[in-house]
Scaffold this motif. Structure first.
Motif, short mmCIF file in Angstrom:
data_model
loop_
_atom_site.label_atom_id
_atom_site.label_comp_id
_atom_site.label_asym_id
_atom_site.label_seq_id
_atom_site.Cartn_x
_atom_site.Cartn_y
_atom_site.Cartn_z
N LYS A 156 -91.26 95.06 61.54
CA LYS A 156 -90.72 94.31 61.55
C LYS A 156 -91.49 93.57 60.32
O LYS A 156 -92.32 92.97 60.27
CB LYS A 156 -90.43 93.17 62.10
CG LYS A 156 -89.87 93.56 63.82
CD LYS A 156 -89.84 92.74 65.28
CE LYS A 156 -89.55 92.93 66.51
NZ LYS A 156 -89.37 91.72 67.32
N ILE A 157 -90.30 93.19 59.09
CA ILE A 157 -90.70 92.28 58.04
C ILE A 157 -89.19 91.99 57.46
O ILE A 157 -88.60 91.67 58.03
CB ILE A 157 -90.59 93.80 57.34
CG1 ILE A 157 -89.49 94.56 56.90
CG2 ILE A 157 -92.38 94.56 56.84
CD1 ILE A 157 -89.67 95.74 55.62
N GLU A 158 -89.56 90.84 56.45
CA GLU A 158 -88.61 89.95 56.07
C GLU A 158 -88.38 90.15 54.08
O GLU A 158 -89.59 90.50 53.39
CB GLU A 158 -88.66 88.76 56.18
CG GLU A 158 -88.44 87.51 55.32
CD GLU A 158 -88.11 86.27 55.78
OE1 GLU A 158 -87.82 85.68 55.08
OE2 GLU A 158 -89.14 86.25 56.26
N VAL A 159 -87.47 90.71 53.79
CA VAL A 159 -87.60 91.46 52.37
C VAL A 159 -86.84 90.96 51.62
O VAL A 159 -85.78 90.07 52.27
CB VAL A 159 -86.69 92.75 52.41
CG1 VAL A 159 -87.16 93.51 51.59
CG2 VAL A 159 -87.15 94.36 53.44
N SER A 160 -86.83 90.14 50.32
CA SER A 160 -86.35 89.39 49.34
C SER A 160 -86.72 90.40 47.73
O SER A 160 -87.59 91.03 47.75
CB SER A 160 -87.10 88.22 49.63
OG SER A 160 -88.00 88.39 48.94
#
Length: 245
Positions: A139-143
């Motif tokens: 699970k990753i957060e991307v910006s």
């Protein structure tokens, strides 16, 4: 009031009525034209917005295993660059006893990917062993910032394991497809050669047979209405037996 004055009043009223109708028609025409112009402007703006949106970058992710290590591949499949790409790794699960990230330096820094560019980095050791099968999920957060609008995009992704790096499998499928098409072309060429030569050879026959005729001779025979004997040598018969002389 005499009849003449009465008629003049009637004519004046008719004139006013006619002018009022013309004014109403002109006003309606102006309103319709205005609506048409506004509609044209609206649809032009919407079309331009849709076109700009179609040029947005699009990040695709793939998690695979190679040489006992898990790798994350990131590809920009959109139409413009994605800048200041930042990945925050939140959670790793279903990887046996190896559930801690060991990120390559490239995944810790901000990235820039232009259309069709890719970047790959290791994220941890594979937890696969003799008694443990794995199906990792991260699970990753991307910006990132969109290159076409300079808008900052943020989202959360759950990426599932896709097995080993299957680029070789894709290449094998492509080669098999090319081989099949070349075989179809070869069969078609063989049929055409048999038709024009009046012989019967299989595609697998490796025979450099001497031509028994030419287009010039065939055209000359057709004009002169000359019949030639059917070729019996250097061909196959109806049973498929090869006759070479």
């Amino acid at each position: 009031m005499n009849i003449i004055q009465f008629n003049e009043i009637i004519e004046l009223l008719h004139s006013i009525s006619d002018n009022s109708t013309a004014n109403i028609i002109a006003l309606v025409s102006v309103i319709i034209s205005g609506i048409a112009v506004l509609s044209s402007i609206y649809f032009s703006v919407q079309t331009r917005k849709q076109y700009i949106d179609s040029l947005s970058p699009l990040l695709s992710f793939r998690l695979y295993e190679k040489s006992g290590y898990l790798f994350l591949r990131i590809e920009n499949t959109g139409q413009s660059e994605a800048t200041e790409i930042s990945l925050t790794f939140k959670e790793l699960s279903n990887n046996g006893e190896q559930n801690k990230f060991e990120l390559d330096e490239i995944l810790k820094s901000k990235l820039t990917l232009y259309p069709n560019e890719t970047v790959t980095g290791g994220i941890c050791r594979s937890g696969r062993n003799i008694v443990t099968s794995i199906a990792p999920v991260i699970k990753i957060e991307v910006s990132y910032i969109k290159g076409n609008t300079k808008e900052k995009i943020q989202f959360f992704r759950c990426i599932c394991y896709t097995g080993t790096n299957d680029e070789n499998v894709f290449m094998k499928c492509e080669l098999e497809d090319i081989s099949r098409k070349l075989n179809e072309i070869s069969c078609s060429s063989n049929r055409m050669a048999n038709y024009f030569e009046g012989r019967f050879f299989l595609k697998s026959d490796v025979i450099n047979a001497y031509p028994s005729s030419s287009m010039y001779k065939d055209l000359k025979d057709a004009i002169n209405k000359t019949e030639r004997e059917e070729i019996k040598e250097n061909t196959r018969d109806e049973l498929g037996n090869l006759h070479i002389e």
